[in-house]
Design an enzyme around this catalytic site. Sequence first.
Site: not given
Length: 439
Positions: A141, A246-247, A314, A319, A334
């Site tokens: 980002k 990191a994913f 927001d 999850e 996020d």
Amino acid sequence: APVSPYPFHALLLAQSPLSSRLQARSRKVFHPVAHLSSRRHRLYREELNLTSPAAPLPLRPEASWLQFHLGISRDGLYPRSSPAVSRLLRDMQEFPTISADYSQDEKALLGACDCSQIVKPSGVHLKLVLRFQDFGKAMFKPMRQKREEETPEDFFYFVDFQRHNAEIAAFHLDRILDFRRVPPTVGRLINVTKDILEVTKNEVLQSVFFVSPASNVCFFAKCPYMCKTEYAVCGNPHLLEGSLSAFLPSLNLAPRLSIPNPWIRSYSFEGKEEWEVNPLYCNTVREIYPYSNSNRLLNIVDMAIFDFLTGNMDRHHYEMFTTFGDDGFLLHLDNARGFGRHSHDETSILAPLSQCCIIKRTTLLRLQLLAEPEYRLSDVMRESLLQDPLAPVLTEPHLLALDRRLQLVLEAVGRCIDTFGEATVVANDTARDRAKADT
């Protein structure tokens, strides 16, 4: 190393061995790359005699990404003392990128998201997936707002900027609170030409690069509307700071659910949700599975406290890994809309705590510790953020706002205890943790 296939980009690459004829042609082109013909594309590759980029190195068992994924447990994304996380942060900062692409809509995982509740993406918000060796992958980002700038008062939360430094600070705060629910995140200066443009195979992404009148390399998002050069991000002239998160493991290895937040806000310019007008709203939530018979509601309160400290309004969905069942932890993903206004405390974010009047004992003990002068939250955060390459990540007013907001959280807990008693308000999750360890 792979080189951009477009003549226009020769202007950006001082190290490229361009012929004088090709340089002359490039100087005539001062438009986004999308307007270049496929013939010039082929000519450029032929003149430079480009070869295919080297294949990524095979996966190593000691790779930091793999070790991070293997360390995920029902207690959090990583253990309290995890050398794998330190190595992962270093690798994301130092490894060269081998691929760049637009991201998928992470909010629609498994089709479980009611996307009508989410403001459609626009060119103002831009994030890319960068890949590294060892099958490493991180969400990039870019910087959209300077650290000393506050979000304007007239901005709605759903049109606010996404801030790279907020993602970095959220990771550090989450770790300090001992939640360990934010993926490892680090700041990095990205060379947008070398680390994105030269390695991407996405022609759409290639097409949105251009050179600004100040000779800086810029790019913008490709989306249904509002995708213009006014909303581009630009290097200086090539370097652009941003965050790398990191994913998590792929969904086929570690399935996750995306679930609407019971305290979701209204994503329109008018109207309110039920929780905003009904102080007894939590009684309704408690009757709904899984909030009726698990610690899910306690995890929602944890998330609300975390969001209040950062100022993030927001949080429309959360999850969680399906593997750990209803009692699994909630992922705090996020976080880029946090740390926008240090001068304002949005107490409505604390609605799950103030309406339900419950909190984990472990969470309360950690908050009380961070309110002590010798362990003041702002001091611990300041010291932790100094480890990041982009330090200082937060300005001093944002750090001091953490102390002020922490006191507001403790005051809210105190009012609940005064009304209902400590035995009702404070959930003894320490006993549950000991029971898990014994089984």
